[in-house]
Design an enzyme around this catalytic site. Sequence first.
Site, PDB file in Angstrom:
ATOM      1  CG  LEU A 156       3.112  -0.220  -5.446  1.00 61.20           C
ATOM      2  CD1 LEU A 156       3.620  -1.088  -6.580  1.00 61.20           C
ATOM      3  CD2 LEU A 156       1.893  -0.879  -4.821  1.00 61.20           C
ATOM      4  N   GLY A 190       3.263  -3.133   2.195  1.00 62.41           N
ATOM      5  CA  GLY A 190       2.349  -2.020   2.460  1.00 62.41           C
ATOM      6  C   GLY A 190       0.917  -2.392   2.122  1.00 62.41           C
ATOM      7  CG  PHE A 191      -3.516  -0.297   1.688  1.00 64.21           C
ATOM      8  CD1 PHE A 191      -4.411  -1.358   1.744  1.00 64.21           C
ATOM      9  CD2 PHE A 191      -3.902   0.871   1.032  1.00 64.21           C
ATOM     10  CE1 PHE A 191      -5.666  -1.263   1.145  1.00 64.21           C
ATOM     11  CE2 PHE A 191      -5.150   0.974   0.437  1.00 64.21           C
ATOM     12  CZ  PHE A 191      -6.029  -0.098   0.480  1.00 64.21           C
ATOM     13  CB  ILE A 192      -1.590  -0.621  -2.819  1.00 66.24           C
ATOM     14  CG1 ILE A 192      -2.598   0.445  -2.394  1.00 66.24           C
ATOM     15  CG2 ILE A 192      -1.897  -1.110  -4.243  1.00 66.24           C
ATOM     16  CD1 ILE A 192      -2.582   1.709  -3.242  1.00 66.24           C
ATOM     17  CG  ASN A 210      11.303   1.081   4.923  1.00 63.02           C
ATOM     18  OD1 ASN A 210      10.088   0.860   4.937  1.00 63.02           O
ATOM     19  ND2 ASN A 210      11.804   2.298   4.844  1.00 63.02           N
ATOM     20  CE1 TYR A 254       3.304  10.798  -1.636  1.00 60.19           C
ATOM     21  CE2 TYR A 254       1.060  11.557  -2.040  1.00 60.19           C
ATOM     22  CZ  TYR A 254       1.995  10.541  -2.032  1.00 60.19           C
ATOM     23  OH  TYR A 254       1.635   9.266  -2.409  1.00 60.19           O
TER      24      TYR A 254
END
Length: 323
Positions: free
Chosen positions: A76, A10-12, A32, A149
Amino acid sequence: MKILVTGGAGFIGSHLVDRLLKMGHEVTSVDNLSTGNMDFHKEIHGNPNFRFIQGTVFEKELIKKLVDECDVIFHLAAVLGVKNTVENPLHVIQGNIEGTQVVLEQAYIQKKKVVFSSTSEIYGKNLELPYREDSSRVLGPTTTDRWCYATAKALDEHLCFAYARKGLPVSIVRYFNIYGPRAIATQYGGVIPRFIVSALKNEPITVYGTGEQTRCFTYKDDAVDGTILCMDMKHNNQVFNIGTEHQISITQLAELIKDLTNSQSPIIYIPYEEAYGLGYEDSPMRVPDLTKARQVLGYSPSIKIEDGLKKTINWYRKNYKFT
Ligand code: UDP
């Protein structure tokens, strides 16, 4: 050390993987690829200290094995973003709670350290700023999906503390609006990538609401610094704000991005309802109190928004497929 990063593509996560490899660790990224992207691992492909596993954090046997093989886990993997919260709350709730349960349970059984990534969203619409780690959370009603969220991530934090009581070594980071290369624009969220893409295409930059709402945007390197500092066992059972204290309004952000890209884009304003549908409540301001992170972790964010934006814009110029 042998390190497992869930959500590693992912991004981070991918920036964290890059940094951990540079530090000399052996890193396994499990993802995933729902929002992660193998392109983010392109530069480390073939590095003997790196391994990628495509899988989800729901797969108990897989996670058990990966936890067994590592010393530390950065968890994360998450279902995030305003878009998901508005369109598929069930996915947000299950994805964040069940996945974290699996990771924490395995880490607890095997007594492995976990650094869990949480979010400044959990403070909700508390108007008492800046947010300290022990500030109250002020959320809207459960009839409004928008809060699911924040609620799911808060429950994840409770899970971390509940396992900590039973002996799990765990630290929590709460990120404040992280941006940088690889942050992807979505239909609703991720204001910086959205504005950059619009500016580079000379299309209207769309501000939601009045544009007076502010955020403290944090460059990915500062986020990775804070996350890695939490690996130390002396920070177990603690939560830390990770961000910057520099506030900027969304209108100022739009103007700055327009400036830095030499764009001809007009800046236009639309009401929240048009952007998110009815019932969306935006946070008017979100500012971290970094006293604890500075004093306890020795965290010291240093990237100015102009510099971080320039690097992010460059990445978009090189990598974004403008159609
Ligand atoms: N926003 C905006 N235009 C966009 C996307 C977002 O004006 O195209 C606003 C959004 O309403 C919020 C801020 O920018 O006030 C930050 O939004 P983002 O989704 O990046 O993160 P949030 O802080 O809301 O989680």
